[in-house]
Write a protein that holds these residues in place. Sequence first.
Motif, mmCIF file in Angstrom:
data_model
loop_
_atom_site.group_PDB
_atom_site.id
_atom_site.type_symbol
_atom_site.label_atom_id
_atom_site.label_comp_id
_atom_site.label_asym_id
_atom_site.label_seq_id
_atom_site.Cartn_x
_atom_site.Cartn_y
_atom_site.Cartn_z
ATOM 1 N N UNK A 204 41.117 44.543 40.109
ATOM 2 C CA UNK A 204 39.797 45.183 40.175
ATOM 3 C C UNK A 204 39.792 46.340 41.173
ATOM 4 N N UNK A 205 40.520 46.187 42.249
ATOM 5 C CA UNK A 205 40.605 47.266 43.240
ATOM 6 C C UNK A 205 41.314 48.492 42.692
ATOM 7 N N UNK A 206 42.059 48.296 41.598
ATOM 8 C CA UNK A 206 42.709 49.416 40.919
ATOM 9 C C UNK A 206 41.821 49.991 39.812
ATOM 10 N N UNK A 207 40.567 49.584 39.799
ATOM 11 C CA UNK A 207 39.607 50.146 38.860
ATOM 12 C C UNK A 207 39.667 49.594 37.457
ATOM 13 N N UNK A 208 40.227 48.401 37.294
ATOM 14 C CA UNK A 208 40.369 47.812 35.966
ATOM 15 C C UNK A 208 39.486 46.571 35.803
ATOM 16 N N UNK A 209 39.310 46.176 34.554
ATOM 17 C CA UNK A 209 38.507 45.001 34.220
ATOM 18 C C UNK A 209 39.426 43.809 33.953
ATOM 19 N N UNK A 210 39.073 42.654 34.491
ATOM 20 C CA UNK A 210 39.806 41.421 34.212
ATOM 21 C C UNK A 210 39.006 40.633 33.187
ATOM 22 N N UNK A 211 39.541 40.520 31.976
ATOM 23 C CA UNK A 211 38.833 39.817 30.904
ATOM 24 C C UNK A 211 38.918 38.310 31.048
ATOM 25 N N UNK A 212 40.056 37.814 31.555
ATOM 26 C CA UNK A 212 40.230 36.375 31.670
ATOM 27 C C UNK A 212 41.618 36.009 32.149
ATOM 28 N N UNK A 213 41.804 34.720 32.343
ATOM 29 C CA UNK A 213 43.097 34.154 32.722
ATOM 30 C C UNK A 213 43.523 33.175 31.636
ATOM 31 N N UNK A 214 44.721 33.355 31.112
ATOM 32 C CA UNK A 214 45.301 32.411 30.155
ATOM 33 C C UNK A 214 46.438 31.695 30.863
ATOM 34 N N UNK A 215 46.385 30.371 30.846
ATOM 35 C CA UNK A 215 47.384 29.593 31.576
ATOM 36 C C UNK A 215 47.998 28.528 30.678
ATOM 37 N N UNK B 176 33.732 35.208 38.145
ATOM 38 C CA UNK B 176 33.195 35.497 36.811
ATOM 39 C C UNK B 176 34.309 35.822 35.817
ATOM 40 N N UNK B 177 35.367 35.015 35.886
ATOM 41 C CA UNK B 177 36.527 35.196 35.007
ATOM 42 C C UNK B 177 36.776 33.898 34.247
ATOM 43 N N UNK B 178 36.741 33.922 32.920
ATOM 44 C CA UNK B 178 36.981 32.698 32.145
ATOM 45 C C UNK B 178 38.444 32.259 32.188
ATOM 46 N N UNK B 179 38.645 30.959 32.118
ATOM 47 C CA UNK B 179 39.986 30.368 32.114
ATOM 48 C C UNK B 179 40.246 29.759 30.746
#
Length: 224
Positions: A151-162, A179-182
Motif C-alpha cells: 500500500x505504501x507503494x501506491x497499490x491496492x491489496x485485493x486479498x490474501x490467498x493461503x 480490510x483484506x479478505x483471506x
Amino acid sequence: MCADWLTKMKTVKTLERLMAERLLALKAIKFQPTSPFLWGNGWESPIYCDDRKILSYPKERDFLKLEMSRVLAETFPSVDVIAGIATNAIAAGVLVAHQLSLPFIYAYPFPKDHGLENQIEGDLRPHQNVVIIENQVAIGDNCQKVIEAIRNNGCNVLGVVTLMDYELELGHQVLADANVPLVPLTNFSTLMDTAKELGYISLDTAKIVNTWHKDPDKWTKKHV
C-alpha cells in the motif's frame, strides 16, 4: 436414480478436504504434543505444517498450482500482480503467477539491511491490484507488514490467498483490521477432522491440539 445421485453427492470432496488429505499423506503435518514446536512469536505448538514438502512432489505441486490459481482467478478477477511473501511463499507465488501469466513480485516483512535495502523485489507500479500469496496464516504479522509495504507503494491489496489457515482469532483480526479478505485452500478444522477420520491422529492427541487452538498463549505458558 435419485438415491444414487444423493450418494454420489455425499462422496464429493471439497477442496479443503482434498488439500488436507495431501498434506497428511506427505507427512507435512506434524503432531508433537509432548515435544511442541516453537513458533517465531514465542508460542509453543503441538502441531506444525511443513507445507514446503509439496514442492518436492510434482503431482502435488501441480495440484497446488492449479487449485490456487483457479481460486485466486475466480475470487479476484481484477488482479494485476501476484506477490509472494518471502521466503516461504515465493515458490507458490511464482507457480501461480506463471499459470495465470501475471507479473510476480515478492516482499519481505521488513526491508533488507544490505544491498538496495529493498522490501519489495520486482517491478510494482502505482495503482496496480495485488493479490498476496502466503503459505500459511497463523498470527498474520507477516501479512500485515507486506500489506502495508504494498500500500505504501501506491497499490491496492485485493486479498490474501493461503495454502493453510490456522483459523486463529489473532490472524483473522489482523486481516479484518486491514480490510483484506483471506482465502485459504484448507484450514485447521478440516485438517483435524480429516486427520481423525483417516487415523493420522489419536483422539487424545486431537484433544490436546484442540485445547491449544482455543488459546495458544495460555497453552504455551503452561508448557514453558
